[in-house]
Scaffold this motif. Structure first.
Motif, PDB file in Angstrom:
ATOM      1  N   ALA A  18       0.836  -1.207   0.000  1.00 34.67           N
ATOM      2  CA  ALA A  18       0.000   0.000   0.000  1.00 34.67           C
ATOM      3  C   ALA A  18       0.870   1.256   0.000  1.00 34.67           C
ATOM      4  CB  ALA A  18      -0.917   0.000   1.217  1.00 34.67           C
ATOM      5  N   PHE A  19       1.912   1.243   0.792  1.00 37.69           N
ATOM      6  CA  PHE A  19       2.794   2.406   0.899  1.00 37.69           C
ATOM      7  C   PHE A  19       3.455   2.741  -0.430  1.00 37.69           C
ATOM      8  CE2 PHE A  19       7.000   4.225   1.805  1.00 37.69           C
ATOM      9  CZ  PHE A  19       6.610   5.364   2.485  1.00 37.69           C
ATOM     10  N   PHE A  20       3.893   1.718  -1.147  1.00 39.47           N
ATOM     11  CA  PHE A  20       4.604   1.948  -2.402  1.00 39.47           C
ATOM     12  C   PHE A  20       3.692   2.003  -3.618  1.00 39.47           C
ATOM     13  CE2 PHE A  20       8.286   0.435   0.106  1.00 39.47           C
ATOM     14  CZ  PHE A  20       9.079   1.550  -0.062  1.00 39.47           C
ATOM     15  N   GLY A  21       2.402   2.178  -3.410  1.00 38.38           N
ATOM     16  CA  GLY A  21       1.591   2.498  -4.562  1.00 38.38           C
ATOM     17  C   GLY A  21       0.314   1.749  -4.805  1.00 38.38           C
ATOM     18  N   ASN A  22       0.095   0.607  -4.198  1.00 40.05           N
ATOM     19  CA  ASN A  22      -1.139  -0.128  -4.446  1.00 40.05           C
ATOM     20  C   ASN A  22      -2.188   0.309  -3.431  1.00 40.05           C
ATOM     21  OD1 ASN A  22      -3.182  -1.873  -5.041  1.00 40.05           O
ATOM     22  ND2 ASN A  22      -1.998  -3.739  -4.745  1.00 40.05           N
ATOM     23  N   SER A  82      -4.900  -1.979  -1.700  1.00 42.33           N
ATOM     24  CA  SER A  82      -4.632  -2.875  -0.579  1.00 42.33           C
ATOM     25  C   SER A  82      -4.760  -2.177   0.769  1.00 42.33           C
ATOM     26  CB  SER A  82      -3.258  -3.527  -0.731  1.00 42.33           C
ATOM     27  OG  SER A  82      -2.241  -2.576  -0.672  1.00 42.33           O
ATOM     28  N   ILE A  83      -4.910  -0.857   0.793  1.00 42.94           N
ATOM     29  CA  ILE A  83      -5.096  -0.154   2.065  1.00 42.94           C
ATOM     30  C   ILE A  83      -6.377  -0.618   2.747  1.00 42.94           C
ATOM     31  CG2 ILE A  83      -5.633   2.099   3.109  1.00 42.94           C
ATOM     32  CD1 ILE A  83      -3.561   3.359   1.348  1.00 42.94           C
ATOM     33  N   THR A  84      -7.403  -0.936   1.980  1.00 47.32           N
ATOM     34  CA  THR A  84      -8.672  -1.352   2.567  1.00 47.32           C
ATOM     35  C   THR A  84      -8.556  -2.692   3.284  1.00 47.32           C
ATOM     36  OG1 THR A  84      -9.364  -2.401   0.508  1.00 47.32           O
ATOM     37  CG2 THR A  84     -10.031  -0.101   0.861  1.00 47.32           C
ATOM     38  N   GLU A  85      -7.500  -3.450   3.018  1.00 45.32           N
ATOM     39  CA  GLU A  85      -7.321  -4.767   3.622  1.00 45.32           C
ATOM     40  C   GLU A  85      -6.439  -4.729   4.869  1.00 45.32           C
ATOM     41  OE1 GLU A  85      -5.548  -7.143   0.598  1.00 45.32           O
ATOM     42  OE2 GLU A  85      -7.032  -6.579  -0.889  1.00 45.32           O
ATOM     43  N   LEU A  86      -6.054  -3.557   5.325  1.00 45.66           N
ATOM     44  CA  LEU A  86      -5.027  -3.469   6.348  1.00 45.66           C
ATOM     45  C   LEU A  86      -5.508  -3.504   7.789  1.00 45.66           C
ATOM     46  CD1 LEU A  86      -2.619  -0.859   4.763  1.00 45.66           C
ATOM     47  CD2 LEU A  86      -2.476  -3.343   4.697  1.00 45.66           C
ATOM     48  N   GLY A  87      -6.785  -3.441   8.022  1.00 55.46           N
ATOM     49  CA  GLY A  87      -7.265  -3.469   9.405  1.00 55.46           C
ATOM     50  C   GLY A  87      -6.813  -2.253  10.177  1.00 55.46           C
ATOM     51  N   PHE A  93      -3.440   4.388  10.350  1.00 54.62           N
ATOM     52  CA  PHE A  93      -2.077   4.915  10.387  1.00 54.62           C
ATOM     53  C   PHE A  93      -1.635   5.361   8.996  1.00 54.62           C
ATOM     54  CE2 PHE A  93       2.420   4.301   9.616  1.00 54.62           C
ATOM     55  CZ  PHE A  93       2.978   5.151  10.561  1.00 54.62           C
ATOM     56  N   LEU A  94      -1.855   4.505   8.000  1.00 53.10           N
ATOM     57  CA  LEU A  94      -1.418   4.850   6.646  1.00 53.10           C
ATOM     58  C   LEU A  94      -2.166   6.053   6.102  1.00 53.10           C
ATOM     59  CD1 LEU A  94      -0.657   1.534   4.757  1.00 53.10           C
ATOM     60  CD2 LEU A  94       0.841   3.469   5.092  1.00 53.10           C
ATOM     61  N   TYR A  95      -3.480   6.086   6.273  1.00 49.84           N
ATOM     62  CA  TYR A  95      -4.246   7.233   5.788  1.00 49.84           C
ATOM     63  C   TYR A  95      -3.773   8.535   6.420  1.00 49.84           C
ATOM     64  CZ  TYR A  95      -7.843   4.802   3.080  1.00 49.84           C
ATOM     65  OH  TYR A  95      -8.514   4.085   2.129  1.00 49.84           O
TER      66      TYR A  95
END
Length: 117
Positions: A59-63, A66-71, A76-78
Motif C-alpha cells: 500500500a505504501f509503495f503504490g497499491n 490494498s489499504i482497505t485490507e489493512l485493518g 495509520f497509513l491514511y
C-alpha cells in the motif's frame, strides 16, 4: 556507503530532499519474508508480522487498493502516508541471495517498489 554519506550531507545542508537509509542483512533473517518486517519497521517504527508488513509496504509503495485490507494499520497509513512519502528511501540489502525463494516474491517486491506510483 560513500553515496549514503554524501546524501546525508546534502540533506543536512538543505540541498537535497530528506531521505531515509534502510539497511537489512538477509543472512540475519529467520526467513526471507522477515525482510518485510524489517523494512516496514525501519520506515514507520511499527513492527508487524511479515504478512501484514508486506501488505503495508504494498500500500505504501503504490497499491492503494490494498489499504482497505489493512485493518488497524489502515488508519495509520491514511493519516501518515503523505508525511512518510516526503522522504526518499534508500534500501540496501546485504546478502541478498538469502532472499531467494521458489516464487521469488520478496525479491520481486523489492525490485518493483521503485517503479510503482
Amino acid at each position: 556507503m560513500s553515496v549514503v554519506a554524501h546524501l546525508k550531507n546534502e540533506s543536512s545542508c538543505g540541498k537535497a530532499t530528506g531521505f531515509e537509509f534502510v539497511s537489512i542483512n538477509a543472512l540475519e533473517l529467520r526467513s526471507p519474508m522477515e525482510a518485510y518486517t524489517q523494512i516496514w519497521n525501519s520506515i514507520c517504527g511499527m513492527e508487524r508480522p511479515p504478512e501484514i508488513a508486506a501488505k503495508n509496504l504494498d500500500a505504501f509503495f503504490g497499491n492503494k487498493d490494498s489499504i482497505t485490507e489493512l485493518g488497524n494499520d489502515k488508519v495509520f497509513l491514511y493519516e501518515n502516508i503523505d508525511l512518510l512519502k516526503t522522504k526518499v528511501y534508500v534500501l540496501m540489502v546485504d546478502e541478498i541471495d538469502y532472499l531467494v525463494t521458489e516464487k521469488q516474491d520478496v525479491l520481486y517486491d523489492i525490485f518493483s517498489w521503485p517503479n510503482r506510483k
